[in-house]
Design an enzyme around this catalytic site. Structure first.
Site, PDB file in Angstrom:
ATOM      1  N   LEU A  10       0.841  -1.199   0.000  1.00 23.57           N
ATOM      2  CA  LEU A  10       0.000   0.000   0.000  1.00 23.57           C
ATOM      3  C   LEU A  10       0.876   1.249   0.000  1.00 23.57           C
ATOM      4  CD1 LEU A  10      -2.812  -0.954   2.542  1.00 23.57           C
ATOM      5  CD2 LEU A  10      -2.526  -1.597   0.129  1.00 23.57           C
ATOM      6  N   ARG A  17       1.754  15.321   5.477  1.00 23.64           N
ATOM      7  CA  ARG A  17       2.558  15.786   6.610  1.00 23.64           C
ATOM      8  C   ARG A  17       4.065  15.834   6.320  1.00 23.64           C
ATOM      9  NH1 ARG A  17       0.310  11.958  11.125  1.00 23.64           N
ATOM     10  NH2 ARG A  17      -0.391  10.803   9.286  1.00 23.64           N
ATOM     11  N   GLN A  77      -5.224   3.841  -6.733  1.00 20.90           N
ATOM     12  CA  GLN A  77      -6.370   4.053  -5.846  1.00 20.90           C
ATOM     13  C   GLN A  77      -6.661   5.552  -5.917  1.00 20.90           C
ATOM     14  OE1 GLN A  77      -5.734   3.954  -1.632  1.00 20.90           O
ATOM     15  NE2 GLN A  77      -7.784   3.179  -1.179  1.00 20.90           N
ATOM     16  N   GLY A  82      -9.564   3.960   2.762  1.00 21.59           N
ATOM     17  CA  GLY A  82      -9.116   3.102   3.858  1.00 21.59           C
ATOM     18  C   GLY A  82      -8.291   1.927   3.384  1.00 21.59           C
ATOM     19  N   TYR A 372      39.228  20.814 -17.345  1.00 19.40           N
ATOM     20  CA  TYR A 372      38.006  21.412 -17.874  1.00 19.40           C
ATOM     21  C   TYR A 372      38.320  22.776 -18.457  1.00 19.40           C
ATOM     22  CZ  TYR A 372      33.048  22.871 -17.583  1.00 19.40           C
ATOM     23  OH  TYR A 372      31.779  23.286 -17.842  1.00 19.40           O
ATOM     24  N   ARG A 425      57.994  27.249 -15.801  1.00 21.69           N
ATOM     25  CA  ARG A 425      57.824  28.372 -14.890  1.00 21.69           C
ATOM     26  C   ARG A 425      58.895  29.415 -15.218  1.00 21.69           C
ATOM     27  NH1 ARG A 425      60.430  24.818 -10.000  1.00 21.69           N
ATOM     28  NH2 ARG A 425      62.584  25.398 -10.420  1.00 21.69           N
TER      29      ARG A 425
HETATM   30  C1  UD1 Z   1      -3.436   1.540  10.073  1.00 21.41           C
HETATM   31  C2  UD1 Z   1      -4.196   0.419  10.773  1.00 21.41           C
HETATM   32  C3  UD1 Z   1      -3.826   0.436  12.267  1.00 21.41           C
HETATM   33  C4  UD1 Z   1      -2.328   0.281  12.430  1.00 21.41           C
HETATM   34  C5  UD1 Z   1      -1.618   1.380  11.635  1.00 21.41           C
HETATM   35  C6  UD1 Z   1      -0.144   1.153  11.673  1.00 21.41           C
HETATM   36  C7  UD1 Z   1      -6.286   0.139   9.580  1.00 21.41           C
HETATM   37  C8  UD1 Z   1      -7.720   0.439   9.572  1.00 21.41           C
HETATM   38  N1  UD1 Z   1      -5.594   0.622  10.593  1.00 21.41           N
HETATM   39  O1  UD1 Z   1      -3.914   2.750  10.601  1.00 21.41           O
HETATM   40  O2  UD1 Z   1      -4.469  -0.627  12.917  1.00 21.41           O
HETATM   41  O3  UD1 Z   1      -1.998   0.362  13.790  1.00 21.41           O
HETATM   42  O4  UD1 Z   1      -2.034   1.368  10.266  1.00 21.41           O
HETATM   43  O5  UD1 Z   1       0.508   2.258  11.098  1.00 21.41           O
HETATM   44  O6  UD1 Z   1      -5.804  -0.536   8.700  1.00 21.41           O
HETATM   45  N2  UD1 Z   1      -3.270   3.544   2.515  1.00 21.41           N
HETATM   46  C9  UD1 Z   1      -3.618   3.523   1.187  1.00 21.41           C
HETATM   47  N3  UD1 Z   1      -4.890   3.793   0.828  1.00 21.41           N
HETATM   48  C10 UD1 Z   1      -5.844   4.079   1.739  1.00 21.41           C
HETATM   49  C11 UD1 Z   1      -5.505   4.089   3.091  1.00 21.41           C
HETATM   50  C12 UD1 Z   1      -4.201   3.827   3.463  1.00 21.41           C
HETATM   51  O7  UD1 Z   1      -2.753   3.269   0.335  1.00 21.41           O
HETATM   52  O8  UD1 Z   1      -6.996   4.302   1.330  1.00 21.41           O
HETATM   53  C13 UD1 Z   1      -1.885   3.269   2.910  1.00 21.41           C
HETATM   54  C14 UD1 Z   1      -1.191   4.484   3.498  1.00 21.41           C
HETATM   55  O9  UD1 Z   1      -0.495   5.201   2.509  1.00 21.41           O
HETATM   56  C15 UD1 Z   1      -0.249   3.866   4.496  1.00 21.41           C
HETATM   57  C16 UD1 Z   1      -0.982   2.619   4.963  1.00 21.41           C
HETATM   58  O10 UD1 Z   1      -1.913   2.315   3.957  1.00 21.41           O
HETATM   59  O11 UD1 Z   1       0.973   3.460   3.902  1.00 21.41           O
HETATM   60  C17 UD1 Z   1      -1.657   2.822   6.284  1.00 21.41           C
HETATM   61  O12 UD1 Z   1      -2.617   3.841   6.176  1.00 21.41           O
HETATM   62  P1  UD1 Z   1      -2.874   4.867   7.351  1.00 21.41           P
HETATM   63  O13 UD1 Z   1      -3.909   5.828   6.931  1.00 21.41           O
HETATM   64  O14 UD1 Z   1      -1.591   5.435   7.812  1.00 21.41           O
HETATM   65  O15 UD1 Z   1      -3.477   3.887   8.457  1.00 21.41           O
HETATM   66  P2  UD1 Z   1      -3.719   4.200   9.952  1.00 21.41           P
HETATM   67  O16 UD1 Z   1      -5.009   4.912  10.086  1.00 21.41           O
HETATM   68  O17 UD1 Z   1      -2.540   4.829  10.534  1.00 21.41           O
END
Ligand code: UD1
Ligand code: CA
Length: 453
Positions: A10, A17, A77, A82, A372, A425
């Site tokens: 993912l 941030r 995506q 999520g 150069y 020189r």
């Molecule tokens: C998620 C977990 C949480 C865990 C935490 C660890 C879920 C619901 N929660 O939370 O339990 O403790 O990671 O860091 O899974 N991403 C996508 N597409 C999306 C959403 C996320 O690609 O639609 C990717 C983000 O870029 C990231 C990763 O998935 O690399 C995690 O997403 P993030 O939003 O950071 O999850 P958390 O809410 O922190």
């Protein structure tokens, strides 16, 4: 492992941030984009098929993720709904029916192959879902692993957790291994009825259990599962990577006097019995052979240092610097795209670029290869056992033969044959008593000015 496996990575985050002009997974750790660290771990854990879920900078991220020996597919995506929604972007790949499906995050770059393998081994032993967890004194923000009678029964997100559940310090890293034959069926059951209105991948735990599957959690060190949301966390990841790698390098036989001040690149090769003094920085592409010493405050990049050679203190080796056995490049010297022959010495305040220096040759202090002309670059060739006097300028293209001498302070614009002496020189003149006369004239002038006032 003979089981087939798909890795789903993912990496669709916005990286808001990071306050950056590029996706966070492109930011380098030890000179290599974060996403490439993830892919290397994935491949090393025996997963040669990968599906990359992308958002921002999709093309660049895909390019940075490519790895020999890995079949990579990428999917966009477009809306971030999520982690559960994100994994389903790889639906077509998952539908091929792998034995294992492993989910990792593009912004969790330090995960070791062994940890991913441990999760897969649990699947091989009969588990259907294996969540990789970690213990932390600061669990705020993470999903909590809820365990009953040794089984993982649910993962509760911070926002959905009760006060009691928030006290749990065993947390979800987000990384998990899923029975590939059942993954799709379970993923499609995830809904978004929760505090964030997102499709939570973590719901898989309860969904799988409801269908009678075996769900377990395994533990890994927190440092390995750290993520990256901002530049401060990026710096912490770099620090962890450096600490881990320095340790491996020292255990393999390399000495470091102050390891915490030495910075390695992802591909730095240091053979046993190399000594690295404090404050040395390795950029990408450096190999140092046994018995070489890198003295303090040196910076190396794209360079090869053969056995017994010494570098620095305060030396800079740029790409293409190739130091022969027992050669020396000393303080305040810069070497670029140049061969320094065995036993040759470039000891002080010198620039050697686009050059070949034969074995045993001595390059005097302050020598410059003028490579150069403002437009093009030219080569300097110096034979074996030659002697270049201090403060010489060698104007390329130029060649100097074996055993030749160049007088100090020369500007050499023509080739010098072997064993010849070259002087380029102005000839020195000495005028007896002339200094005395000049001084007398100056004093007389000063006295005359004083009398005028
Ligand atoms: C998620 C977990 C949480 C865990 C935490 C660890 C879920 C619901 N929660 O939370 O339990 O403790 O990671 O860091 O899974 N991403 C996508 N597409 C999306 C959403 C996320 O690609 O639609 C990717 C983000 O870029 C990231 C990763 O998935 O690399 C995690 O997403 P993030 O939003 O950071 O999850 P958390 O809410 O922190
Ligand atoms: Ca996160």
């Amino acid at each position: 492992m003979t089981r087939t496996c798909l890795a789903v990575i993912l990496a669709a985050g916005d990286s808001t941030r990071m306050k950056s002009s590029m996706s966070k997974v492109l930011h380098p750790i030890a000179g290599l984009p974060m996403i490439a660290h993830v892919m290397r771990s994935v491949l090393a854990a025996g997963m040669s098929d990968a599906a990359l879920v992308l958002g921002r900078d999709a093309e660049k991220v895909e390019k940075a993720a490519r790895l020999d020996g890995m079949a990579l597919s990428a999917m966009l995506q477009t809306e971030r709904k999520g982690t559960g929604h994100a994994v389903l972007m790889a639906r077509d790949a998952i539908a091929k029916g792998y034995d294992d499906v492993v989910v990792t995050y593009g912004d969790v770059p330090l995960v070791r192959p062994q940890t991913l393998l441990s999760a897969r081994e649990k699947l091989a032993e009969g588990a259907d879902l294996v969540v990789i967890g970690f213990h932390t004194p600061t669990p705020f923000g993470y999903g909590r692993l809820l365990v009953e009678g040794g089984e993982l029964v649910a993962i509760r997100e911070e926002k959905d957790a009760s006060d009691e559940e928030r006290k749990v310090t065993w947390c979800n890293s987000g990384l998990m291994a899923i029975n590939g034959k059942r993954a799709l069926e379970w993923l499609e059951k995830i809904d978004n009825k929760n505090a964030k209105g997102e499709y939570y991948l973590t719901d898989l735990v309860e969904i799988a259990r409801a269908s009678g599957a075996r769900v377990v959690a395994i533990d890994a060190p927190e440092a390995e599962l750290a993520g990256c949301n901002n530049r401060a966390e990026l710096a912490l990841l770099e620090m962890s990577w450096q600490q881990r790698r320095r340790h491996e390098v020292m255990v393999s036989g390399v000495s470091m006097i102050a390891p915490e001040t030495v910075y390695l690149a992802h591909d730095t090769v240091l053979q046993p019995d190399v000594l690295i003094e404090p404050n040395v920085v390795f950029g990408p592409g450096v190999t140092v052979e046994s018995g070489a010493v890198i003295h303090a405050f040196s910076h190396l990049e794209g360079a090869h240092v053969a056995s017994g050679a010494t570098v620095g203190p305060f030396a800079r080796l740029r790409p293409g610097a190739n130091l022969g056995e027992g050669s020396k490049v000393g303080n305040f010297c810069e070497v670029k795209k140049a061969e320094i022959g065995a036993g040759a010495k470039v000891n002080h305040l010198t620039y050697i670029g686009d050059a070949f220096i034969g074995a045993g040759t001595n390059i005097g202090a302050g020598t410059i290869t003028c490579n150069y002309d403002g437009v093009n670059k030219f080569e300097t060739r110096i034979g074996e056992n030659a002697f270049i006097g201090s403060n010489s300028a060698l104007v390329a293209p130029v060649s100097i033969g074996d055993g030749a001498y160049v007088a100090s302070g020369s500007v050499i614009t023509q080739d010098v044959p072997g064993d010849a002496l070259a002087l380029g020189r102005a000839r020195q003149e000495v005028k007896p008593d002339r200094a005395k006369a000049i001084r007398a004239r100056a004093l007389a002038l000063k006295a005359a000015k004083k009398a005028e006032r």
